[in-house]
Design an enzyme around this catalytic site. Structure first.
Site, mmCIF file in Angstrom:
data_model
loop_
_atom_site.group_PDB
_atom_site.id
_atom_site.type_symbol
_atom_site.label_atom_id
_atom_site.label_comp_id
_atom_site.label_asym_id
_atom_site.label_seq_id
_atom_site.Cartn_x
_atom_site.Cartn_y
_atom_site.Cartn_z
ATOM 1 N N SER A 21 0.838 -1.204 0.000
ATOM 2 C CA SER A 21 0.000 0.000 0.000
ATOM 3 C C SER A 21 0.871 1.252 0.000
ATOM 4 O O SER A 21 1.893 1.317 0.688
ATOM 5 C CB SER A 21 -0.881 0.000 1.253
ATOM 6 O OG SER A 21 -1.594 1.204 1.340
ATOM 7 N N CYS A 128 0.001 3.682 10.705
ATOM 8 C CA CYS A 128 0.670 4.863 10.135
ATOM 9 C C CYS A 128 1.310 5.635 11.290
ATOM 10 O O CYS A 128 0.630 5.959 12.254
ATOM 11 C CB CYS A 128 -0.352 5.737 9.406
ATOM 12 S SG CYS A 128 0.371 7.288 8.864
ATOM 13 N N LYS A 163 -2.200 -4.741 9.526
ATOM 14 C CA LYS A 163 -0.856 -4.212 9.217
ATOM 15 C C LYS A 163 -0.295 -3.533 10.458
ATOM 16 O O LYS A 163 -0.855 -2.546 10.956
ATOM 17 C CB LYS A 163 -0.936 -3.237 8.046
ATOM 18 C CG LYS A 163 0.437 -2.700 7.625
ATOM 19 C CD LYS A 163 0.352 -2.003 6.289
ATOM 20 C CE LYS A 163 1.690 -1.412 5.868
ATOM 21 N NZ LYS A 163 1.619 -0.798 4.544
ATOM 22 N N ASN A 190 5.008 -1.613 8.864
ATOM 23 C CA ASN A 190 4.813 -0.270 8.341
ATOM 24 C C ASN A 190 6.110 0.514 8.623
ATOM 25 O O ASN A 190 7.079 -0.041 9.127
ATOM 26 C CB ASN A 190 3.587 0.377 9.004
ATOM 27 C CG ASN A 190 2.981 1.478 8.146
ATOM 28 O OD1 ASN A 190 3.711 2.192 7.447
ATOM 29 N ND2 ASN A 190 1.679 1.641 8.194
ATOM 30 N N THR A 191 6.120 1.783 8.320
ATOM 31 C CA THR A 191 7.372 2.550 8.425
ATOM 32 C C THR A 191 7.780 2.783 9.880
ATOM 33 O O THR A 191 6.961 2.731 10.801
ATOM 34 C CB THR A 191 7.221 3.909 7.734
ATOM 35 O OG1 THR A 191 6.107 4.594 8.314
ATOM 36 C CG2 THR A 191 7.012 3.758 6.247
HETATM 37 C C1 SIN Z 1 1.035 8.403 4.677
HETATM 38 O O1 SIN Z 1 0.114 8.428 3.840
HETATM 39 O O2 SIN Z 1 1.399 9.440 5.236
HETATM 40 C C2 SIN Z 1 1.729 7.130 5.030
HETATM 41 C C3 SIN Z 1 0.786 6.040 5.389
HETATM 42 C C4 SIN Z 1 1.350 5.016 6.335
HETATM 43 O O3 SIN Z 1 2.532 5.057 6.688
HETATM 44 O O4 SIN Z 1 0.609 4.131 6.751
#
Ligand code: SIN
Length: 308
Positions: A21, A128, A163, A190-191
């Site tokens: 995604s 996120c 996630k 995720n990040t």
């Molecule tokens: C974003 O749209 O800012 C990142 C989304 C995410 O890290 O889940």
């Protein structure tokens, strides 16, 4: 000849390599282009009930070669426009909507709507790292009870992939809570919560200040978190499949995640500017298996667990 086929919540996928995604997935046209690649499934940019305009730029910056910091602000057209514009039923490749919301009820509403629109499975973004509400509070994926509540609410009409965030002490505990609440798969990571600073301008490099780190540099962290999840699920006697991601750039990286116990993988950041890399990665995985004499993914999945 290597057989890459894999099953996810009853869905048969040609191979275990999915588009993550947030990259090359924000319009039906881009998704159509990505569906021509050798890919098991495509995951959309996160969809919320109401449209979100996103944050002011810069929204994505390369911090070191191959590693990026981003804060897009979850920009998307909102549920109604998404359902109108994106076809979830008649493509050649499974499209998996990624859903984002602030409450279990909102997640349930989104999941029910995409199920009616034809989705066979959805991924929920519990993770996120920079929504405004999380600067002081916690994300759903940072609290096992909150994560479980969302999974339970969202999974009544279709299977759910939860996630997770790496920004926790014990990601295994969160994965087990999600699996017990009914998640059909766990995806991670995720990040990583991050900031970066422009020394010349003396200000944060991103328009939003706070962001999340992705790309090549985070792969060893992703592997560690996937290993932790696989070990925790195994210890809890749960066979929920794990979808590994974080820093995958080539077929060797896919192999690394599967050796740690992942059933499938997602590829994101490395495709910016090079979408064809997705097919190269899938073909490289088949070549690696042929060279090693493996016929199925199960032949080497989890092979490194004995070392830990
Ligand atoms: C974003 O749209 O800012 C990142 C989304 C995410 O890290 O889940």
């Amino acid at each position: 000849m290597a057989n890459l086929q894999v099953t996810l919540a009853g869905l048969h996928l040609d191979n275990p390599v999915m588009l993550a995604s947030g990259i090359l997935d924000s319009t039906p046209g881009i998704l159509r282009r990505m569906s021509k690649m050798k890919v098991g499934a495509l995951i959309t940019k996160s969809i919320s009930i109401k449209p979100r305009p996103g944050y002011p730029g810069p929204t994505a910056v390369e911090t070191t070669p191959g590693t990026w910091i981003n804060a897009m602000g979850l920009p998307n057209p909102g549920l109604n426009e998404f359902v109108d514009e994106f076809s979830l039923t008649n493509g050649s490749v499974t499209i998996i909507p990624n859903l984002v919301a602030d409450t279990p009820d909102e997640f349930a509403k989104l999941a029910d709507a995409v199920a009616v629109a034809g989705a066979k499975i959805a991924e929920i973004n519990l993770s996120c790292p920079h929504p405004k509400a999380s600067y002081k509070g916690r994300l759903a994926a940072q609290d096992p009870r909150a994560a479980a509540e969302v999974v339970e609410a969202a999974s009544t009409k279709l299977p759910i992939i939860a996630k997770l965030t790496p920004n926790v002490t014990d990601i295994g505990e969160i994965a087990v809570a999600c699996a017990r609440a009914g998640a059909s798969a766990i995806s991670a990571i995720n990040t990583l919560a991050a900031i970066d600073i422009d020394p010349e301008l003396e200000r944060p490099i991103l328009g939003n200040g706070y962001g999340g780190l992705s790309g090549a540099g985070i792969r060893p962290i992703g592997l560690r978190k996937v290993l932790d999840i696989v070990q925790a699920l195994t210890a809890a006697n749960l066979d929920t499949p794990v979808i590994g991601m974080g820093g995958i750039c080539d077929a060797d990286d896919v192999v690394r995640y599967i050796l740690c116990g992942a059933h499938l993988v997602q590829v994101g950041t490395t495709l910016a500017g090079n979408p064809e890399q997705l097919s190269n990665i899938t073909e490289g995985l088949a070549d690696w298996m042929d060279r090693k004499g493996y016929q199925n993914l199960e032949d080497f999945r989890g092979r490194v667990l004995e070392w830990f």
